[in-house]
Design a protein around this motif. Structure first.
Motif, PDB file in Angstrom:
ATOM      1  N   GLY A  39     -11.160  12.036   0.699  1.00  0.00           N
ATOM      2  CA  GLY A  39     -10.266  11.395   1.651  1.00  0.00           C
ATOM      3  C   GLY A  39     -10.899  10.141   2.207  1.00  0.00           C
ATOM      4  N   SER A  40     -10.059   9.242   2.688  1.00  0.00           N
ATOM      5  CA  SER A  40     -10.579   8.010   3.277  1.00  0.00           C
ATOM      6  C   SER A  40      -9.725   7.614   4.469  1.00  0.00           C
ATOM      7  N   SER A  41     -10.215   6.633   5.207  1.00  0.00           N
ATOM      8  CA  SER A  41      -9.499   6.183   6.396  1.00  0.00           C
ATOM      9  C   SER A  41      -8.324   5.277   6.057  1.00  0.00           C
ATOM     10  N   SER A  42      -8.245   4.777   4.839  1.00  0.00           N
ATOM     11  CA  SER A  42      -7.135   3.895   4.489  1.00  0.00           C
ATOM     12  C   SER A  42      -5.866   4.706   4.259  1.00  0.00           C
ATOM     13  N   SER A  43      -4.738   4.120   4.584  1.00  0.00           N
ATOM     14  CA  SER A  43      -3.466   4.840   4.505  1.00  0.00           C
ATOM     15  C   SER A  43      -3.031   5.124   3.068  1.00  0.00           C
ATOM     16  N   ASN A  44      -3.406   4.271   2.122  1.00  0.00           N
ATOM     17  CA  ASN A  44      -2.991   4.490   0.735  1.00  0.00           C
ATOM     18  C   ASN A  44      -4.038   5.224  -0.092  1.00  0.00           C
ATOM     19  N   GLY A  45      -5.139   5.627   0.502  1.00  0.00           N
ATOM     20  CA  GLY A  45      -6.151   6.415  -0.200  1.00  0.00           C
ATOM     21  C   GLY A  45      -7.106   5.622  -1.052  1.00  0.00           C
TER      22      GLY A  45
END
Length: 180
Positions: A39-45
């Protein structure tokens, strides 16, 4: 220092990281082990890594976290601590090897379905996270089993064959003269 995600988060040095650990890497930090992005903090992954320590290229490389609903929902939350105790799964991947730009594996979570993994889902030790606030991942290769460590070779000798032959000849002559 890297943030190890368990029941409670803690900062640990890179040499205490082992296979199966969940890690949180912040922006501009160096990746301490080969890991699968969960997972990452960006909305699109998506996220970007800089790999100039590995291959000398200064351009950013695109990476994406595993698109698995049960896991992605846990590791994309923007909270201080993540409860990873409910995440059950199995990662099947190739044995450690020297091929930096090749990776094949699969993720099976909660015994339901299997998602294929590729080099787009892999963060290599020595690369640096860029333009992403944070990323979560699970360590698959650590220590001497990381791809960068397996590609580290001993430096070849700078002596030519003739230099080596002359050196041994001098040693033999010196020993023979000392004997006389």
């Amino acid at each position: 220092m890297i943030d190890k995600v368990s029941g409670d988060s803690m900062l640990i040095p890179w040499y205490q990281i082992s296979v199966g650990d969940f890690l949180r890497i912040e922006d501009m930090e160096e990746i301490p082990a080969d890991m699968i992005i969960l997972g990452s903090s960006s909305s699109n992954g998506s996220l970007y890594v800089e790999t100039h320590n590995i291959d000398g290229e200064t351009n950013l490389k695109f990476r994406r976290h595993v698109a698995f609903p049960g896991i992605t929902s846990v590791f994309t939350q923007d909270v201080a601590t993540i409860d990873a105790s409910n995440v059950n799964g199995t990662i099947r991947c190739e044995t450690p090897n020297i091929h930096i730009h090749k990776f094949e594996g699969s993720l099976e979570a909660n015994s339901s379905e299997t998602v294929p993994l590729s080099d787009v889902n892999l963060l290599l030790r020595g690369s640096r996270l860029r333009n992403t606030h944070h990323v979560y991942g699970v360590v698959i290769y650590a220590g001497n089993e990381t791809k960068i460590q397996m590609n580290s070779l001993a430096r070849p000798s700078k002596l030519s064959v003739i230099d080596s032959c002359v050196n041994w000849s001098l040693v033999v002559i010196f020993v023979f003269q000392a004997f006389l």
